[in-house]
Design an enzyme around this catalytic site. Structure first.
Site, PDB file in Angstrom:
ATOM      1  N   ASP A 223       0.895  -1.395   0.022  1.00 11.70           N
ATOM      2  CA  ASP A 223      -0.150  -0.057  -0.068  1.00 11.70           C
ATOM      3  C   ASP A 223       0.814   1.109   0.088  1.00 11.70           C
ATOM      4  O   ASP A 223       1.915   1.198   0.563  1.00 11.70           O
ATOM      5  CB  ASP A 223      -0.762  -0.085   1.161  1.00 11.70           C
ATOM      6  CG  ASP A 223      -1.852   1.253   1.354  1.00 11.70           C
ATOM      7  OD1 ASP A 223      -2.740   0.985   0.407  1.00 11.70           O
ATOM      8  OD2 ASP A 223      -1.934   1.951   2.140  1.00 11.70           O
ATOM      9  N   GLU A 270       0.574  -0.315  -5.166  1.00 11.34           N
ATOM     10  CA  GLU A 270      -0.648   0.549  -5.016  1.00 11.34           C
ATOM     11  C   GLU A 270      -0.006   1.764  -5.293  1.00 11.34           C
ATOM     12  O   GLU A 270       0.763   2.585  -4.503  1.00 11.34           O
ATOM     13  CB  GLU A 270      -1.069   0.506  -3.609  1.00 11.34           C
ATOM     14  CG  GLU A 270      -2.483   1.556  -3.312  1.00 11.34           C
ATOM     15  CD  GLU A 270      -2.098   2.807  -3.261  1.00 11.34           C
ATOM     16  OE1 GLU A 270      -2.287   3.636  -4.076  1.00 11.34           O
ATOM     17  OE2 GLU A 270      -1.720   3.208  -2.083  1.00 11.34           O
ATOM     18  N   ASP A 323     -11.235   1.355  -0.811  1.00 12.00           N
ATOM     19  CA  ASP A 323     -11.177   3.017  -0.480  1.00 12.00           C
ATOM     20  C   ASP A 323     -12.198   3.487  -1.428  1.00 12.00           C
ATOM     21  O   ASP A 323     -12.650   4.738  -0.781  1.00 12.00           O
ATOM     22  CB  ASP A 323      -9.938   3.746  -0.608  1.00 12.00           C
ATOM     23  CG  ASP A 323      -8.767   3.301   0.316  1.00 12.00           C
ATOM     24  OD1 ASP A 323      -9.245   3.154   1.532  1.00 12.00           O
ATOM     25  OD2 ASP A 323      -7.724   3.415  -0.148  1.00 12.00           O
TER      26      ASP A 323
END
Length: 425
Positions: A223, A270, A323
């Site tokens: 991430d 990501e 998200d």
């Protein structure tokens, strides 16, 4: 409940340990399944201790020695301090006074061993699950936050690896500047790494972390990958993420160390948000797939990198991520400009959402396509997983198997087959 604020970069949540499996193995009695979870786990520990069935446990402790003892100490000390963060513990424990820790470890030796044993049970059951999945041509895809929580075993055990002051308080915290998700940015509050200190042993802390992830998963998403090239540092006394600074990070050296010592690891980046040429260059140098989100594709022009025709093979395409809103919720709340663009693209003024976007994701060149369960079940905004920049009502969504009807399964299966993405195994 955020998985991005966990107490360890290695240890697992023992609530996932199956008591039914422990009973099947004879480590607890069938009646013990009804006990409080932690009591049942401790009964399994005592059974193994009294019946001399500790060989696998001993091997596990040796294999994970780099983090396991610190985690066990941290866990028990946290419990003894009424679950307070480590920086609120009494000074000898907070500052890891050697004599105090040795005395504590001697006094609570059995309880510390039990914490380790719980981790052993988890890793053993997970390994069995992973072996079964892999045998059935299923890969497990993991996800790690780039940063760890301040109140974690790692920061307590090795504060010198983080940007802390003389009192081990954070001087700067992590986050991102204002973007698509939040007008004031996201102030995550995690400590930043002291990269100069980490470089002294060739990033051994990170290598050990990734080795654990490689053991648990077949692929691992990092991430906020852009933070390996430069990260947004926010003064710890700032309430929002608006007044921060980009500070470069040694991503090239770090990834070189990870791949050199974990050659079989498979990473995904990501790479959403503010991405620079330097971040792209770093990702491409190590041939790491990036992410493409179809909910970001519409309402702009033909240069949008998330449009299906612009998605390259070395990518992972998502309808939306944890998200984002669910795809149905996104579509219902989208502006007319976005809807018009999508309708024109699909050549359909009344598309079946979210199945139309799922089909679109599968039709791209991306080597991997990910569809959230909420989209498979065609759920709306009430079932959103997370809203970035907020701290309430997140990470609480759950589903039960009764929701996943035969019709859902057949529709999804057919979409996979029609797109030529069916597994041949």
């Amino acid at each position: 409940n955020s998985p991005y604020q966990c107490v360890s970069a290695h240890a697992a949540n023992t609530a996932f340990i199956s008591l039914h499996q422990l009973a099947k193995e004879g480590l607890i009695a069938e009646l013990d399944i009804q006990l409080e979870h932690i009591k049942a786990l401790n009964m399994a520990y005592h059974y193994c201790l009294t019946n001399n069935k500790h060989d696998g446990f001993k091997d596990f402790c040796r294999q994970h020695n780099a983090w396991l003892n610190d985690f066990a100490l941290y866990s028990l000390l946290k419990e003894k301090h009424n679950n307070a963060a480590w920086n609120q513990w009494v000074t000898p424990y907070k500052n890891r006074d050697t004599a105090a820790l040795n005395a504590f470890q001697t006094e609570h030796a059995s309880a510390i061993e039990q914490v380790k044993f719980h981790q052993y049970l988890y890793f053993k059951q997970w390994d069995a699950l992973k072996t079964y999945a892999n045998a059935n041509n299923i890969a497990l895809f993991g996800d790690i936050p780039i940063f760890v929580a301040y109140d974690s075993a790692e920061v307590w055990a090795k504060p010198s690896l983080f940007k802390l002051d003389e009192n081990n308080a954070m001087t700067v915290v992590a986050g991102v500047p204002p973007d698509y998700f939040s007008e004031t940015g996201q102030r995550w509050g995690n400590p930043h790494y002291d990269w100069d200190e980490m470089a002294k042993d060739n990033y051994a802390w990170w290598v050990a972390r990734m080795r654990t992830q490689s053991e648990l998963f077949d692929l691992v998403r990092i991430d906020h990958f852009r933070g390996l090239e430069a990260a947004w540092e926010i003064p710890s006394d700032e309430e929002t993420a608006m007044n921060g600074t980009w500070v470069t990070a040694p991503g090239d050296a770090l990834l070189a160390a990870i791949y050199a010592q974990c050659p079989d690891i498979h990473l995904v980046a990501e790479d959403l948000g503010i991405i620079t040429e330097e971040v792209d260059a770093l990702r491409l140098k190590y041939n790491i797939p990036g992410m493409k989100i179809l909910q970001f594709a519409f309402g702009g022009d033909e240069t949008n990198p998330y449009l299906p025709e612009n998605i390259e093979e070395n990518s992972v395409v998502y309808t939306g991520t944890h998200d984002n809103d669910t795809t149905l919720g996104w579509y219902q709340q989208a502006s007319q400009e976005i809807k018009d663009h999508l309708h024109h693209y699909l050549q359909n003024e009344q598309p079946d959402m979210p199945s139309s976007l799922i089909t679109l994701a599968f039709s791209t060149a991306a080597k991997l396509a990910i569809v959230p369960m909420q989209d498979i079940l065609a759920l709306d905004s009430d079932h959103r997983m997370n809203t970035p920049g907020t701290i309430e009502n997140n990470w609480a969504w759950r589903f039960n198997w009764q929701q996943l009807t035969e019709a859902h399964q057949q529709q999804f299966k057919q979409a996979v087959i029609d797109a030529g993405r069916a597994c041949n195994g």
